[in-house]
Design an enzyme around this catalytic site. Structure first.
Site, PDB file in Angstrom:
ATOM      1  N   PHE A   1       2.300   2.031 -56.936  1.00 16.26           N
ATOM      2  CA  PHE A   1       3.535   1.267 -57.113  1.00 16.26           C
ATOM      3  C   PHE A   1       4.727   2.166 -56.796  1.00 16.26           C
ATOM      4  O   PHE A   1       4.706   3.378 -57.041  1.00 16.26           O
ATOM      5  CB  PHE A   1       3.613   0.732 -58.559  1.00 16.26           C
ATOM      6  CG  PHE A   1       4.880  -0.019 -58.843  1.00 16.26           C
ATOM      7  CD1 PHE A   1       5.196  -1.170 -58.136  1.00 16.26           C
ATOM      8  CD2 PHE A   1       5.764   0.442 -59.803  1.00 16.26           C
ATOM      9  CE1 PHE A   1       6.379  -1.849 -58.391  1.00 16.26           C
ATOM     10  CE2 PHE A   1       6.943  -0.241 -60.065  1.00 16.26           C
ATOM     11  CZ  PHE A   1       7.250  -1.384 -59.356  1.00 16.26           C
TER      12      PHE A   1
ATOM     13  N   ASP B   1       0.527  10.091 -63.655  1.00 14.14           N
ATOM     14  CA  ASP B   1       1.011   8.717 -63.739  1.00 14.14           C
ATOM     15  C   ASP B   1      -0.190   7.864 -64.153  1.00 14.14           C
ATOM     16  O   ASP B   1      -1.021   7.488 -63.325  1.00 14.14           O
ATOM     17  CB  ASP B   1       1.601   8.248 -62.407  1.00 14.14           C
ATOM     18  CG  ASP B   1       2.171   6.835 -62.516  1.00 14.14           C
ATOM     19  OD1 ASP B   1       1.911   6.158 -63.538  1.00 14.14           O
ATOM     20  OD2 ASP B   1       2.877   6.401 -61.581  1.00 14.14           O
TER      21      ASP B   1
ATOM     22  N   HIS C   1      -1.951   2.874 -64.935  1.00  9.97           N
ATOM     23  CA  HIS C   1      -3.108   1.974 -64.818  1.00  9.97           C
ATOM     24  C   HIS C   1      -4.238   2.380 -65.759  1.00  9.97           C
ATOM     25  O   HIS C   1      -5.290   1.758 -65.728  1.00  9.97           O
ATOM     26  CB  HIS C   1      -3.685   2.031 -63.388  1.00  9.97           C
ATOM     27  CG  HIS C   1      -2.757   1.549 -62.317  1.00  9.97           C
ATOM     28  ND1 HIS C   1      -3.093   1.555 -60.985  1.00  9.97           N
ATOM     29  CD2 HIS C   1      -1.503   1.033 -62.378  1.00  9.97           C
ATOM     30  CE1 HIS C   1      -2.080   1.064 -60.269  1.00  9.97           C
ATOM     31  NE2 HIS C   1      -1.103   0.756 -61.085  1.00  9.97           N
TER      32      HIS C   1
ATOM     33  N   GLN D   1       4.529  -2.527 -69.077  1.00 10.03           N
ATOM     34  CA  GLN D   1       5.057  -3.696 -68.382  1.00 10.03           C
ATOM     35  C   GLN D   1       4.012  -4.821 -68.448  1.00 10.03           C
ATOM     36  O   GLN D   1       2.825  -4.564 -68.683  1.00 10.03           O
ATOM     37  CB  GLN D   1       5.395  -3.252 -66.940  1.00 10.03           C
ATOM     38  CG  GLN D   1       5.891  -4.328 -66.007  1.00 10.03           C
ATOM     39  CD  GLN D   1       4.762  -4.949 -65.229  1.00 10.03           C
ATOM     40  OE1 GLN D   1       3.664  -4.420 -65.166  1.00 10.03           O
ATOM     41  NE2 GLN D   1       5.026  -6.119 -64.641  1.00 10.03           N
TER      42      GLN D   1
ATOM     43  N   LYS E   1       0.294  -4.648 -67.341  1.00  8.54           N
ATOM     44  CA  LYS E   1      -0.514  -3.467 -67.670  1.00  8.54           C
ATOM     45  C   LYS E   1      -1.530  -3.746 -68.784  1.00  8.54           C
ATOM     46  O   LYS E   1      -1.385  -4.701 -69.541  1.00  8.54           O
ATOM     47  CB  LYS E   1       0.407  -2.298 -68.038  1.00  8.54           C
ATOM     48  CG  LYS E   1       1.387  -1.926 -66.911  1.00  8.54           C
ATOM     49  CD  LYS E   1       0.714  -1.377 -65.661  1.00  8.54           C
ATOM     50  CE  LYS E   1       1.501  -1.554 -64.385  1.00  8.54           C
ATOM     51  NZ  LYS E   1       2.655  -0.705 -64.201  1.00  8.54           N
TER      52      LYS E   1
ATOM     53  N   ARG F   1      20.433  14.410 -77.620  1.00  9.94           N
ATOM     54  CA  ARG F   1      20.522  14.938 -78.991  1.00  9.94           C
ATOM     55  C   ARG F   1      19.353  15.895 -79.233  1.00  9.94           C
ATOM     56  O   ARG F   1      18.330  15.821 -78.552  1.00  9.94           O
ATOM     57  CB  ARG F   1      20.460  13.794 -80.001  1.00  9.94           C
ATOM     58  CG  ARG F   1      21.625  12.845 -79.877  1.00  9.94           C
ATOM     59  CD  ARG F   1      21.621  11.790 -80.990  1.00  9.94           C
ATOM     60  NE  ARG F   1      22.791  10.952 -80.862  1.00  9.94           N
ATOM     61  CZ  ARG F   1      22.786   9.743 -80.290  1.00  9.94           C
ATOM     62  NH1 ARG F   1      21.666   9.210 -79.845  1.00  9.94           N
ATOM     63  NH2 ARG F   1      23.896   9.049 -80.188  1.00  9.94           N
TER      64      ARG F   1
ATOM     65  N   TYR G   1      26.913  12.921 -82.743  1.00 12.60           N
ATOM     66  CA  TYR G   1      27.724  13.039 -81.522  1.00 12.60           C
ATOM     67  C   TYR G   1      27.680  14.451 -80.967  1.00 12.60           C
ATOM     68  O   TYR G   1      28.702  15.067 -80.715  1.00 12.60           O
ATOM     69  CB  TYR G   1      29.161  12.579 -81.791  1.00 12.60           C
ATOM     70  CG  TYR G   1      29.255  11.074 -81.950  1.00 12.60           C
ATOM     71  CD1 TYR G   1      28.867  10.224 -80.908  1.00 12.60           C
ATOM     72  CD2 TYR G   1      29.715  10.492 -83.125  1.00 12.60           C
ATOM     73  CE1 TYR G   1      28.927   8.846 -81.052  1.00 12.60           C
ATOM     74  CE2 TYR G   1      29.784   9.115 -83.273  1.00 12.60           C
ATOM     75  CZ  TYR G   1      29.389   8.291 -82.230  1.00 12.60           C
ATOM     76  OH  TYR G   1      29.447   6.927 -82.358  1.00 12.60           O
TER      77      TYR G   1
ATOM     78  N   ARG H   1      15.389   4.793 -75.245  1.00 15.36           N
ATOM     79  CA  ARG H   1      14.461   4.559 -76.358  1.00 15.36           C
ATOM     80  C   ARG H   1      13.815   3.174 -76.319  1.00 15.36           C
ATOM     81  O   ARG H   1      14.461   2.181 -75.999  1.00 15.36           O
ATOM     82  CB  ARG H   1      15.222   4.723 -77.681  1.00 15.36           C
ATOM     83  CG  ARG H   1      15.831   6.093 -77.898  1.00 15.36           C
ATOM     84  CD  ARG H   1      16.522   6.183 -79.263  1.00 15.36           C
ATOM     85  NE  ARG H   1      17.522   5.162 -79.461  1.00 15.36           N
ATOM     86  CZ  ARG H   1      18.850   5.338 -79.270  1.00 15.36           C
ATOM     87  NH1 ARG H   1      19.320   6.517 -78.880  1.00 15.36           N
ATOM     88  NH2 ARG H   1      19.690   4.360 -79.479  1.00 15.36           N
TER      89      ARG H   1
HETATM   90  C1  LIG Z   1       3.732  -0.144 -63.371  1.00 21.58           C
HETATM   91  C2  LIG Z   1       3.710   1.200 -62.775  1.00 21.58           C
HETATM   92  C3  LIG Z   1       4.726   2.144 -63.001  1.00 21.58           C
HETATM   93  C4  LIG Z   1       6.039   1.840 -63.618  1.00 21.58           C
HETATM   94  O1  LIG Z   1       6.047   1.129 -64.741  1.00 21.58           O
HETATM   95  P1  LIG Z   1       7.265   0.180 -65.175  1.00 21.58           P
HETATM   96  O2  LIG Z   1       7.028   0.055 -66.622  1.00 21.58           O
HETATM   97  O3  LIG Z   1       7.128  -1.095 -64.421  1.00 21.58           O
HETATM   98  O4  LIG Z   1       8.541   0.879 -64.867  1.00 21.58           O
HETATM   99  C5  LIG Z   1       4.545   3.428 -62.522  1.00 21.58           C
HETATM  100  N1  LIG Z   1       3.462   3.763 -61.826  1.00 21.58           N
HETATM  101  C6  LIG Z   1       2.487   2.885 -61.549  1.00 21.58           C
HETATM  102  C7  LIG Z   1       1.311   3.347 -60.768  1.00 21.58           C
HETATM  103  C8  LIG Z   1       2.588   1.569 -61.996  1.00 21.58           C
HETATM  104  O5  LIG Z   1       1.623   0.688 -61.689  1.00 21.58           O
END
Ligand SMILES: *Cc1c(COP(=O)(O)O)cnc(C)c1O
Length: 422
Positions: free
Chosen positions: A107, A178, A181, A204, A207, A236, A243, A253
């Protein structure tokens, strides 16, 4: 070929795309899955009036549970899985113009998070059979500017982390997984996300663990965790004033409503992951028997595949029809399917045109993404790749058998697909 593997009774019927009976009329398992636990937790947050991460218990509880399940000491919940990559890159001290090696079959966010960290994504090819980064290509892509490698556990199968960690240690590079998945995936005894210096997950909607939107960074390194915490919280620091801001950052967050949903969802993850892996392996075994269908090869280190996607390649020659015709025929049989990422990321207009907005002002002049060549990725995108989505794998074996039967039927009647040619 041995035709005895094919089911004779479906052969008598015509392809659904030409008006024959569909193999499958029932819908597959729906997504997301939720129940009273989500409702109770959401109501509790609502009524407490503590809706922000800094005030309620949900995100804190989730960060701890998720990190522990994924073999890490710390978890830092953030707004999505793109920001989690960016926060991890910033925490790792990636500076302007540094290079970060990424795969092109993923992605968009894997590469754009690097640009958002003002660093240069360097694309290195994937393996044709596993769809994951090819360690040899990674090593060949290293330059004096390389600072990090960002492997993607594509579809939920862990990348070759043994090789990648060895390359990283040889060249003193940071590894950020990453794992968007790969919730619950396991690589040689270690959960995906816990093998590199940091791991990043997305929550997301599509997922395998979701709160609509959301993400997390996991790490067992105290310093990196403290840096992530600071960066996701306006710079922070622990023990600092409200602040008092120490580094460039923002409010990234995760909120308490999302934390509530994630805590409920997390209780289901283990069982769902086992179901997906078992169904995925069953389907892979069946589809492997059909000429011209190559399910993503399971690597020796893959102890558990999370099957966010079930990836496969189609060799059009074996069917005498292009991928598009085969996928259309499959859809018509009642099997939802997708041709996968249509372009290697470096072919996206964003990269070809270097439309980086305020980022990479210096590096941009020397970059030319139109010259990048990753032949395996190009072949998969243009001709061969396809996938099924994770919700198809939450049911039982009969669902897998329907998918396999539809494919077998199409293979048997492949000559009819010639009529579909434009
Ligand atoms: C979904 C996805 C992301 C990003 O996730 P979001 O929550 O949509 O920003 C990053 N890397 C891969 C491989 C993804 O499938």
């Amino acid at each position: 070929m041995n035709t005895s593997v094919l089911n004779p009774h479906v052969m008598s019927e015509g392809l659904a795309i030409f008006g024959g009976e569909k193999v499958r009329t029932k819908p597959f398992s729906s997504w997301p899955v939720f129940g009273p636990e989500e409702e109770q937790r959401l109501l509790r947050v609502l009524r407490s009036g503590k809706w922000g991460k800094l005030h309620g218990p949900e995100v804190a509880e989730f960060e701890q549970r998720f990190a522990a399940m994924h073999g890490a000491k710390h978890g830092i919940g953030v707004v999505n899985g793109t920001v989690s990559l960016r926060v991890a890159l910033m925490a790792a001290g990636i500076k302007a113009e540094d290079e970060v090696i990424v795969p092109p079959y993923t992605f968009l966010a894997t590469a754009t998070a690097v640009v958002e960290a003002n660093a240069v994504p360097v694309f290195s090819d994937i393996d044709l059979e596993t769809f994951n980064l090819d360690p040899k290509a990674v090593e060949a892509a290293i330059t004096p500017r390389t600072r990090a490698i960002m492997p993607v556990h594509i579809a939920g199968q862990p990348a070759d982390m043994r090789a990648i960690m060895a390359i990283a240690s040889k060249h003193n590079l940071v590894v950020i997984e990453d794992a968007a998945h790969a919730h619950g995936a396991i690589c040689a005894g270690r959960p995906a996300g816990s093998i590199g210096h940091m791991g990043s997950f997305s929550f997301q909607s599509s997922k395998n663990l979701t709160s609509g939107e959301g993400g997390i960074v996991v790490t067992s390194d105290d310093k990196l965790a403290a840096a992530c915490r600071s960066i996701h919280n306006c710079g922070r620091i622990e023990g600092g004033l409200w602040y008092e801001h120490h580094v460039m950052s923002a409010n990234y967050r995760l909120g308490e409503f999302q934390g509530a949903i994630l805590n409920a969802q997390l209780s289901r993850l283990e069982e769902q992951t086992r179901t997906r892996d078992s169904n995925g392996q069953h389907l892979a075994a069946r589809l492997s028997r059909i000429p011209g269908i190559y399910p993503q090869k399971r690597s020796a280190d893959c102890e558990r595949h999370s099957y966010h996607l079930f990836l496969f390649r189609i060799d059009a020659k074996a069917f005498g029809a292009p991928r598009s015709a085969i996928l259309k025929a499959l859809e018509a049989e009642g099997i939802p399917v997708c041709g996968g990422y249509a372009l290697p990321l470096y072919r996206q207009p964003l990269f070809v045109n270097k439309a980086f907005g305020p980022y990479l002002a210096q590096a941009s002049a020397r970059l030319d993404y139109s010259k990048v060549r990753c032949p395996n990725c190009e072949r998969i995108c243009a001709e061969q790749g396809a996938w099924f989505e994770q919700n198809l794998f939450l049911g039982d074996r009969t669902d897998m058998d329907d998918i396999a039967r539809a494919f077998e039927k199409i293979y048997e009647q492949r000559t009819a697909l010639e009529d579909l040619k434009p």
